[in-house]
Design a protein around this motif. Structure first.
Motif, PDB file in Angstrom:
ATOM      1  N   HIS A  98      24.849 -39.799  -6.345  1.00 28.40           N
ATOM      2  CA  HIS A  98      24.519 -41.193  -6.027  1.00 28.40           C
ATOM      3  C   HIS A  98      25.576 -42.135  -6.604  1.00 28.40           C
ATOM      4  N   ARG A  99      25.989 -41.874  -7.807  1.00 27.28           N
ATOM      5  CA  ARG A  99      27.005 -42.717  -8.451  1.00 27.28           C
ATOM      6  C   ARG A  99      28.331 -42.640  -7.690  1.00 27.28           C
ATOM      7  N   ASP A 157      25.611 -41.965 -20.220  1.00 28.14           N
ATOM      8  CA  ASP A 157      24.811 -42.833 -19.352  1.00 28.14           C
ATOM      9  C   ASP A 157      23.968 -42.012 -18.377  1.00 28.14           C
ATOM     10  N   LEU A 158      24.592 -41.018 -17.764  1.00 19.84           N
ATOM     11  CA  LEU A 158      23.870 -40.209 -16.785  1.00 19.84           C
ATOM     12  C   LEU A 158      22.805 -39.336 -17.440  1.00 19.84           C
ATOM     13  N   LEU A 212      21.977 -37.745  -9.445  1.00 14.86           N
ATOM     14  CA  LEU A 212      22.443 -39.021  -9.987  1.00 14.86           C
ATOM     15  C   LEU A 212      23.965 -39.130  -9.924  1.00 14.86           C
ATOM     16  N   GLN A 259      21.038 -40.237 -20.052  1.00 13.90           N
ATOM     17  CA  GLN A 259      19.931 -41.174 -20.261  1.00 13.90           C
ATOM     18  C   GLN A 259      19.216 -41.456 -18.945  1.00 13.90           C
ATOM     19  N   ASP A 260      19.986 -41.683 -17.877  1.00 13.25           N
ATOM     20  CA  ASP A 260      19.386 -41.948 -16.566  1.00 13.25           C
ATOM     21  C   ASP A 260      18.535 -40.769 -16.092  1.00 13.25           C
ATOM     22  N   THR A 261      18.966 -39.561 -16.419  1.00 14.77           N
ATOM     23  CA  THR A 261      18.210 -38.370 -16.040  1.00 14.77           C
ATOM     24  C   THR A 261      16.852 -38.359 -16.722  1.00 14.77           C
ATOM     25  N   THR A 274       9.949 -41.825 -15.437  1.00 16.66           N
ATOM     26  CA  THR A 274       9.353 -42.662 -14.395  1.00 16.66           C
ATOM     27  C   THR A 274       8.784 -41.840 -13.250  1.00 16.66           C
ATOM     28  N   GLU A 326      30.366 -41.891 -19.523  1.00 16.54           N
ATOM     29  CA  GLU A 326      29.662 -41.745 -18.247  1.00 16.54           C
ATOM     30  C   GLU A 326      28.619 -40.633 -18.343  1.00 16.54           C
ATOM     31  N   ILE A 373      15.285 -40.938 -17.952  1.00 15.74           N
ATOM     32  CA  ILE A 373      14.503 -42.066 -17.427  1.00 15.74           C
ATOM     33  C   ILE A 373      13.866 -41.666 -16.103  1.00 15.74           C
ATOM     34  N   SER A 374      14.613 -40.950 -15.278  1.00 15.70           N
ATOM     35  CA  SER A 374      14.071 -40.466 -14.005  1.00 15.70           C
ATOM     36  C   SER A 374      12.887 -39.531 -14.232  1.00 15.70           C
TER      37      SER A 374
END
Length: 169
Positions: free
Chosen positions: A74-75, A39-40, A71, A42-44, A50, A36, A46-47
Motif C-alpha cells: 500500500h505504501r 513505522d510499518l 502495508l 507500528q502500523d501492523t 483495530t 520506515e 495498529i491494524s
C-alpha cells in the motif's frame, strides 16, 4: 475493565512484546530503512488492534508478516501515485502549477480513488481508467479489452457507482 477486554488487552500486549522486535527487524531487512520499518511495524500492530483479529491468531509471525506485506504494498502504491502526479506537475509551466495545499488535496483525492478502484476486478478498473484518463469511447475500450461495448457500459456503470459510494461525501 471487563474480563474479556482485559484478556484481549493482555493478549495484544503479549503479542506486541513477543513479536515487535522480530517484525521490525524483518521489515528493516526487507526495506533497508530502519525508520520506515519502525513505522510499518507500528502500523501492523495498529491494524491488528483495530481489526479485532488478535483472538483468532494461531501463527503470529506469518499473520503479522502478511499484514506488514500489505502495508508495504500500500505504501509503495501510494508513493508511485504521488510520484506520477508530481512528474505530471513538473511538465506544467510554473504559473500553472498548483499551490502546495492544492497538491496535497489532489494527492489525497488520487489515493482515495486508487483505494476505491482497488476493490474492483481488473477489467472494470481498466475500463474506468481508459475512459477517465485517456478519454476513450466505449468502442475503443471494448477493442482494447477484447469485450463487447455492452460489457464496457456495464463495467463503467459498476466502476462509477463503486467509486461514487466509496469516496467520502
Amino acid at each position: 475493565m471487563p474480563a474479556a477486554d482485559l484478556a484481549q488487552h493482555q493478549q495484544l500486549q503479549s503479542l506486541y512484546a513477543s513479536h515487535h522486535g522480530w517484525l521490525a527487524g524483518w521489515l528493516r531487512h526487507k526495506l533497508g530503512n530502519a525508520s520506515e520499518a519502525a513505522d510499518l511495524a507500528q502500523d501492523t500492530f495498529i491494524s491488528v488492534l483495530t481489526g479485532g483479529h488478535a483472538p483468532q491468531i494461531r501463527e503470529a509471525r506469518p499473520f503479522l508478516a502478511t499484514i506488514a506485506r500489505r502495508l508495504v504494498a500500500h505504501r509503495y502504491r501510494r508513493q508511485q501515485l504521488e510520484d506520477a502526479y508530481l512528474a505530471a506537475l513538473a511538465c506544467l509551466p510554473a504559473e500553472l502549477a498548483p499551490a502546495p495545499e492544492e497538491r496535497l488535496l489532489a494527492i489525497e483525492a488520487l489515493q482515495e480513488i486508487d483505494a476505491a478502484l482497488a476493490g474492483l476486478p481488473a477489467p472494470v478498473r481498466t475500463a474506468f481508467l481508459l475512459a477517465q484518463l485517456e478519454g476513450l469511447s466505449y468502442a475503443e475500450i471494448a477493442e482494447r479489452l477484447q469485450v463487447s461495448s455492452s460489457s464496457v457500459k456495464q463495467y463503467l456503470t459498476r466502476a462509477n457507482r463503486h467509486v461514487f459510494f466509496a469516496l467520502p461525501a
